[in-house]
Design a protein around this motif. Sequence first.
Motif, PDB file in Angstrom:
ATOM      1  N   GLN A 184      -0.114  -1.436  -7.890  1.00  0.00           N
ATOM      2  CA  GLN A 184       0.477  -2.005  -9.102  1.00  0.00           C
ATOM      3  C   GLN A 184       1.984  -1.757  -9.174  1.00  0.00           C
ATOM      4  N   MET A 185       2.453  -0.666  -8.589  1.00  0.00           N
ATOM      5  CA  MET A 185       3.874  -0.326  -8.675  1.00  0.00           C
ATOM      6  C   MET A 185       4.731  -1.054  -7.643  1.00  0.00           C
ATOM      7  N   ILE A 186       4.156  -1.516  -6.543  1.00  0.00           N
ATOM      8  CA  ILE A 186       4.980  -2.136  -5.500  1.00  0.00           C
ATOM      9  C   ILE A 186       5.538  -3.486  -5.920  1.00  0.00           C
ATOM     10  N   GLY A 187       5.010  -4.071  -6.979  1.00  0.00           N
ATOM     11  CA  GLY A 187       5.474  -5.376  -7.412  1.00  0.00           C
ATOM     12  C   GLY A 187       6.809  -5.362  -8.125  1.00  0.00           C
ATOM     13  N   ASP A 188       7.326  -4.199  -8.473  1.00  0.00           N
ATOM     14  CA  ASP A 188       8.593  -4.115  -9.187  1.00  0.00           C
ATOM     15  C   ASP A 188       9.695  -3.710  -8.211  1.00  0.00           C
ATOM     16  N   THR A 189      10.778  -4.465  -8.188  1.00  0.00           N
ATOM     17  CA  THR A 189      11.850  -4.214  -7.215  1.00  0.00           C
ATOM     18  C   THR A 189      12.574  -2.889  -7.448  1.00  0.00           C
ATOM     19  N   ARG A 190      12.404  -2.281  -8.613  1.00  0.00           N
ATOM     20  CA  ARG A 190      13.036  -0.976  -8.860  1.00  0.00           C
ATOM     21  C   ARG A 190      12.350   0.143  -8.097  1.00  0.00           C
ATOM     22  N   VAL A 191      11.097  -0.080  -7.679  1.00  0.00           N
ATOM     23  CA  VAL A 191      10.344   0.940  -6.948  1.00  0.00           C
ATOM     24  C   VAL A 191      10.649   0.788  -5.458  1.00  0.00           C
ATOM     25  N   THR A 192      11.183   1.842  -4.868  1.00  0.00           N
ATOM     26  CA  THR A 192      11.582   1.790  -3.460  1.00  0.00           C
ATOM     27  C   THR A 192      10.604   2.499  -2.537  1.00  0.00           C
ATOM     28  N   HIS A 193       9.708   3.311  -3.102  1.00  0.00           N
ATOM     29  CA  HIS A 193       8.776   4.099  -2.297  1.00  0.00           C
ATOM     30  C   HIS A 193       7.566   4.428  -3.166  1.00  0.00           C
ATOM     31  N   VAL A 194       6.365   4.177  -2.649  1.00  0.00           N
ATOM     32  CA  VAL A 194       5.142   4.602  -3.333  1.00  0.00           C
ATOM     33  C   VAL A 194       4.402   5.572  -2.419  1.00  0.00           C
ATOM     34  N   ALA A 195       3.791   6.576  -3.015  1.00  0.00           N
ATOM     35  CA  ALA A 195       3.082   7.576  -2.223  1.00  0.00           C
ATOM     36  C   ALA A 195       1.810   7.991  -2.941  1.00  0.00           C
ATOM     37  N   GLY A 196       0.760   8.204  -2.169  1.00  0.00           N
ATOM     38  CA  GLY A 196      -0.511   8.634  -2.724  1.00  0.00           C
ATOM     39  C   GLY A 196      -1.000   9.880  -2.025  1.00  0.00           C
ATOM     40  N   VAL A 197      -1.546  10.798  -2.800  1.00  0.00           N
ATOM     41  CA  VAL A 197      -2.142  12.024  -2.266  1.00  0.00           C
ATOM     42  C   VAL A 197      -3.612  11.970  -2.632  1.00  0.00           C
ATOM     43  N   GLU A 198      -4.467  11.993  -1.620  1.00  0.00           N
ATOM     44  CA  GLU A 198      -5.909  11.888  -1.867  1.00  0.00           C
ATOM     45  C   GLU A 198      -6.661  12.911  -1.037  1.00  0.00           C
TER      46      GLU A 198
END
Length: 162
Positions: A57-71
């Motif tokens: 959901q966050m990758i669709g906004d150009t202000r977000v440059t990096h997404v990371a998940g810890v699972e």
Amino acid sequence: MLQSSWKVVRTKLLQAFETTSDTSCTAHVGGENPRPMTQIPCTFVDAGSESGRGLYQMIGDTRVTHVAGVEYQLAWFKLSQNIFNSVRNEFERRRYRMPEVTLIHSCMIAQKPVLKWLYSISSIMWMNNFVYDKYAYFSSTNPLDANYKRNSLLKTKDLTPN
């Protein structure tokens, strides 16, 4: 969380990020109108990311440059890898912009250098509501129950939120 809620959450989180970041920097170049300087990197970290729903959901906004998940759960981690490999391939094929993606298989509170690095660069931290819940999810044998095992994306009896 409901799918329709993510847009509101994303907007509110990014508004909070922008108000706490110095995004008002402008520069005059050769007499031109003021323009924003380079974008301040925004790293969104989802601790307990399950299948990466928050990341997606966050990758669709150009202000977000990096997404990371810890699972922590290996099945959720592998599913996230598959999802983001296919998303990256599709984005490249269509020539869409896509931020960096980091997926880490770990307990979110482990004392690992990679997690210390990730948490130190994060702009927005998100944690799902049920991280410490010990309730057994998707363990019902009643097909009419929301917790029926066939309603899970992952076919396992012992699926927990984290």
